[in-house]
Design an enzyme around this catalytic site. Sequence first.
Site, PDB file in Angstrom:
ATOM      1  N   GLY A   1       0.842  -1.192   0.000  1.00 51.96           N
ATOM      2  CA  GLY A   1       0.000   0.000   0.000  1.00 51.96           C
ATOM      3  C   GLY A   1       0.872   1.235   0.000  1.00 51.96           C
ATOM      4  O   GLY A   1       2.105   1.150   0.036  1.00 51.96           O
ATOM      5  N   GLU A   2       0.221   2.386  -0.039  1.00 54.22           N
ATOM      6  CA  GLU A   2       0.989   3.609  -0.053  1.00 54.22           C
ATOM      7  C   GLU A   2       0.451   4.558   1.000  1.00 54.22           C
ATOM      8  O   GLU A   2      -0.761   4.777   1.094  1.00 54.22           O
ATOM      9  CB  GLU A   2       0.905   4.256  -1.439  1.00 54.22           C
ATOM     10  CG  GLU A   2       1.712   5.531  -1.518  1.00 54.22           C
ATOM     11  CD  GLU A   2       2.194   5.824  -2.933  1.00 54.22           C
ATOM     12  OE1 GLU A   2       1.745   5.119  -3.841  1.00 54.22           O
ATOM     13  OE2 GLU A   2       3.006   6.753  -3.086  1.00 54.22           O
TER      14      GLU A   2
ATOM     15  N   LYS B   1       8.155   0.020   5.401  1.00 56.41           N
ATOM     16  CA  LYS B   1       7.731   1.315   4.865  1.00 56.41           C
ATOM     17  C   LYS B   1       8.963   2.073   4.414  1.00 56.41           C
ATOM     18  O   LYS B   1       9.833   2.411   5.216  1.00 56.41           O
ATOM     19  CB  LYS B   1       6.970   2.104   5.926  1.00 56.41           C
ATOM     20  CG  LYS B   1       6.497   3.458   5.415  1.00 56.41           C
ATOM     21  CD  LYS B   1       5.315   3.962   6.213  1.00 56.41           C
ATOM     22  CE  LYS B   1       5.762   4.725   7.432  1.00 56.41           C
ATOM     23  NZ  LYS B   1       4.655   5.266   8.199  1.00 56.41           N
TER      24      LYS B   1
ATOM     25  N   ASP C   1      -2.837  10.998  15.161  1.00 53.35           N
ATOM     26  CA  ASP C   1      -3.348  10.652  13.834  1.00 53.35           C
ATOM     27  C   ASP C   1      -4.189   9.376  13.902  1.00 53.35           C
ATOM     28  O   ASP C   1      -4.009   8.453  13.107  1.00 53.35           O
ATOM     29  CB  ASP C   1      -2.192  10.506  12.845  1.00 53.35           C
ATOM     30  CG  ASP C   1      -2.650  10.722  11.399  1.00 53.35           C
ATOM     31  OD1 ASP C   1      -3.811  11.165  11.207  1.00 53.35           O
ATOM     32  OD2 ASP C   1      -1.863  10.439  10.485  1.00 53.35           O
TER      33      ASP C   1
ATOM     34  N   GLY D   1       1.195   8.297   3.482  1.00 53.27           N
ATOM     35  CA  GLY D   1       1.582   9.681   3.277  1.00 53.27           C
ATOM     36  C   GLY D   1       3.072   9.836   3.016  1.00 53.27           C
ATOM     37  O   GLY D   1       3.488  10.667   2.219  1.00 53.27           O
ATOM     38  N   PHE D   2       3.863   8.998   3.677  1.00 51.95           N
ATOM     39  CA  PHE D   2       5.288   9.228   3.596  1.00 51.95           C
ATOM     40  C   PHE D   2       6.026   8.179   2.775  1.00 51.95           C
ATOM     41  O   PHE D   2       7.238   8.122   2.793  1.00 51.95           O
ATOM     42  CB  PHE D   2       5.880   9.300   5.008  1.00 51.95           C
ATOM     43  CG  PHE D   2       5.313  10.450   5.793  1.00 51.95           C
ATOM     44  CD1 PHE D   2       5.540  11.752   5.376  1.00 51.95           C
ATOM     45  CD2 PHE D   2       4.511  10.232   6.893  1.00 51.95           C
ATOM     46  CE1 PHE D   2       5.009  12.817   6.080  1.00 51.95           C
ATOM     47  CE2 PHE D   2       3.976  11.294   7.600  1.00 51.95           C
ATOM     48  CZ  PHE D   2       4.219  12.593   7.184  1.00 51.95           C
ATOM     49  N   GLY D   3       5.303   7.332   2.093  1.00 51.80           N
ATOM     50  CA  GLY D   3       6.006   6.382   1.253  1.00 51.80           C
ATOM     51  C   GLY D   3       5.223   5.108   1.027  1.00 51.80           C
ATOM     52  O   GLY D   3       4.109   4.938   1.512  1.00 51.80           O
TER      53      GLY D   3
END
Length: 889
Positions: free
Chosen positions: A589-590, A610, A707, A592-594
């Site tokens: 998956g993708e 990640k 978050d 926010g940071f990579g």
Amino acid sequence: MKVRDNMKSHLLLAIIGTFGVMIGAQTQEGFISLDCGLPLDESPYNNSFNGLTFTSDSNFIQTGKNGKVDKDVFDRFGKQYGTMRYFPDGKRNCYSLDVKRGTNYDIVVSFLYGNYDGRNLEPSFDLYLGTNKWARIDLGSRPNGTRHEIIHKTKSNSLDICLVKTGTTLPMISAIEIRPLGNDIYLTKSGSLALFFRDYFSTSVEEIRYADDIYDRVWYPFFDSPYKQITTNLDINNSDTYKVPKTALMSAATPKNASEPLLITWTPKPSNAEVYLYMHFAEIEALEATQKREFDVILKGNFNHSGFSPPKLELYTLYTAEAVQCDSEGCNLQLVKTPKSTLPPLINAIEVYTVIEFPQVETSQSDVAAIKNIKATYQLSKISWQGDPCLPLDFSWENLRCNYTDASTPPRITSLDLSNSGLTGSITQTLQNLTQLQELDLSNNSLTGSIPTFLANMKSLSLINLIGNNLTGSIPQALLDRRKEGLVLKLEGNPDLCTLSSCKPKEKTKFLLPVIASAASLLVVVVVVALIFVFRKKKVPLDLNTPTSMTITDGRQASQSESSILSKKIRFTYTEVQEMTNNFEKALGEGGFGVVYHGCVNGNQQVAVKLLSQSSSQGYKHFKAEVELLMRVHHINLVSLVGYCDEGKDLALIYEYMPNGDLKQHLSGKPGGFNLSWENRLKIAVDAALGLEYLHTGCKPPIVHRDIKSTNILLDQNFQAKLADFGLSRSFPTGNETHVSTVVAGTPGYLDPEYYQTNWLTEKSDIYSFGIVLLELITNCPIIQPSREKPHLVDWISFMITNGDITNIVDPHLHQNYDIGSVWKAIEIAMSCVSPSSAGRPNMSRVANDLKECLIAEESRIGERQDMESKSSMNYSRDSYTEMSPKAR
Ligand SMILES: *[C@@H]1O[C@H](CO)[C@@H](O)[C@H](O)[C@H]1NC(C)=O
Ligand SMILES: *[C@@H]1O[C@H](CO)[C@@H](O)[C@H](O)[C@H]1NC(C)=O
Ligand SMILES: *[C@@H]1O[C@H](CO)[C@@H](O)[C@H](O)[C@H]1NC(C)=O
Ligand SMILES: *[C@@H]1O[C@H](CO)[C@@H](O)[C@H](O)[C@H]1NC(C)=O
Ligand SMILES: *[C@@H]1O[C@H](CO)[C@@H](O)[C@H](O)[C@H]1NC(C)=O
Ligand SMILES: *[C@@H]1O[C@H](CO)[C@@H](O)[C@H](O)[C@H]1NC(C)=O
Ligand SMILES: *[C@@H]1O[C@H](CO)[C@@H](O)[C@H](O)[C@H]1NC(C)=O
Ligand SMILES: *[C@@H]1O[C@H](CO)[C@@H](O)[C@H](O)[C@H]1NC(C)=O
Ligand SMILES: *[C@@H]1O[C@H](CO)[C@@H](O)[C@H](O)[C@H]1NC(C)=O
């Protein structure tokens, strides 16, 4: 249903009267009967109901404290459950019991909280058998305690029973009873047998156990209205391998209506559990020549033994040779009279077990024996040094590392760090039994005596650190030879140790070595300084592997990497990251940071990697925050960090792999449809709440996640939820300040409006976001939907509630399959979490507790529904069975 209530009142833990205090002639050989928390001066004692000898547990565990139940609870339950051991320290605490390898044991553990700590807060925690999880113990709503029983074949001569802290409450245990069984009974194709129920058919109210049952199994009486009881006073031959007590065989059930079958039905938990069934028969009626009793024994869809006639006054056991799975309606056992038979079917006793697989191997037995011996020799009291040294990974012992070749190979100990451990005496011989040891650090202790020669014979050793001790004598020549082959040997700080020059005047190398050594150390210092300089310039380094200098070697290799391997391997090179992900083959998956990739470390441990995208400017800060946080906090409901890579521009975080993805995916029906039941959703909510509660109250200083959202709640193979993504997390100030002022960060929709307006961050911001997640779980609606009357979910729900339009709030995918009270309570909790003002929001402990109540309400609904749906003449639930009941006054 009625049946279950009847059951409960029959579940007397202690046998009263009749079968009690008998004989003493029967042997208790091999029995282990521990009354946990019993003071040594009251140990041993013979219990009042069957004379079994109980002892204190204190010789089998080094940790924990003794507690005592409330006086009134004590009076109801008696001595055996009156005391307990509880565990304020450490994550895993283990009993280590001497057993015989390869023996089938019946193992029973009991837990009775009894408000021993005066807090009226029932604990929940996990129970492990060796390296494997056996059960979750939740004493909430269990005022009468709970017991768990399993038939298990031991794999070694020692058996570890471990209690693992999973939340804020402390694990505790009241009693452990272990009984060796015959090795030719209760055989399984695989796995161990957790008791579901064990009953004899009688209208009596007495439990039967030792000494009537030589294995001390507990038989509860059971009877139901369609049954008719027959009994005998004649002696029954029970020498059949299962040795069911004679007293349990002296009565039997037959159907009241002799032409009807005898029915026994129950619902296993979970419903698809693998089940083993043992049915015990003996003909106890005197049959005339013309009479015949013959019947088919049929377990619907699984088992059909036709034309069975129980032998006269003799035990005969029918059982399933393989595990069976009942269909969705539950298990349905029928005893059906054959046409030839003149008498109805009969049954005397029955046992049902469910299979628990224990797949995890244990550390190599010789390594375990050796490390336990070392622990005893040096009287080490490291709290994590309990249970298996290497497994499970989460609880592996501190200060040692293991090689995990693959899932079926016992791990081996490869590194042992006993520096600064207060060791005295000489270097123990037992070290040589750790045959795979590569690194040995005994530095900074008070070891005396000479350096033993056996160290030279340990072929795997590549590093020995003996710095800072009181060793004497000379260095064995064999060890000096190994050093020439590359062994790193560190010896400084032993003032009375003969140095090379003073003890070995004959060798040519004598003048050379010290020179090389100091040249080498100088080189190290230069390299280290240079490295630090390079790192400082770039960014603040993650200083987890502080290099040490001053290494005597033969001058070939003194480098940073050698000294750093002693710390637990957690930092990986980029090449290793490439290898573990098979060159970034499979993206998961993708974020926010990579991009997140699937990977594998140590051959078998699946991980999620990640890779931080190099374009992300905030990246390094978040990366650092996350590594530092995850190194510090550990909780079952937080995703754990396996390692990280910090190599120039290449930054990666390596986490435990969560095969079931994130909560958002499941709510949107992605993998395999909308399959989250209300019960599942509540379990996830409770898990996530516990993770967050830990951050808020279990960490010092407390941590705000910042978050919380449904994509950051991940699910493991058992659908246990764990919080992820700590890149934005902040510790909040201690002392009188209640908030910290920060630049607002988080995800739109989930963001606390008060924080947004004031920039004041408190843990209540997480509570707001958590409330939004709860609303998602309940409604499965988008948080912000511009086309809705009220675009934001919170406003929309308030609007719907005010309009009394409540049925439309709940996710239609649940098909109204839920306890409405439970849903309403959840909505109430969610709405209190999203109060506009943080002062109006509850704290996380409160949220977690309230959610647990919702879960209990839903679970009891499911329980009742199963009762009603099965047309059973007998119905069990594991819960009611495992309930302990007080003895009658
Ligand atoms: C307890 O039972 C054992 C054997 O069953 C017996 O030898 C012993 O004397 C008993 N002890 C007490 C204090 O009754
Ligand atoms: C605990 O035992 C008491 C006495 O037998 C009984 O009245 C009560 O219902 C039990 N509690 C539960 C939750 O089963
Ligand atoms: C009981 O049964 C076993 C085998 O079924 C037999 O060997 C034994 O002799 C019997 N004992 C008695 C007392 O009849
Ligand atoms: C007994 O069962 C048979 C067969 O199901 C039925 O026909 C009969 O009416 C029953 N007798 C009584 C007394 O209920
Ligand atoms: C059980 O087996 C017998 C004989 O093999 C057969 O007659 C009978 O129909 C079977 N019953 C079921 C329910 O399969
Ligand atoms: C160490 O190994 C030897 C030889 O294999 C064995 O006899 C001894 O019992 C072992 N010691 C320990 C503490 O395991
Ligand atoms: C782990 O053990 C296996 C099998 O003995 C061996 O091949 C491998 O090199 C070892 N790994 C490490 C890092 O020592
Ligand atoms: C050795 O122990 C002392 C005192 O406990 C400590 O200050 C020092 O840092 C230790 N040295 C190493 C290398 O661990
Ligand atoms: C080493 O031994 C000496 C004399 O026995 C003692 O004075 C000293 O404190 C010891 N040093 C260490 C580090 O234990």
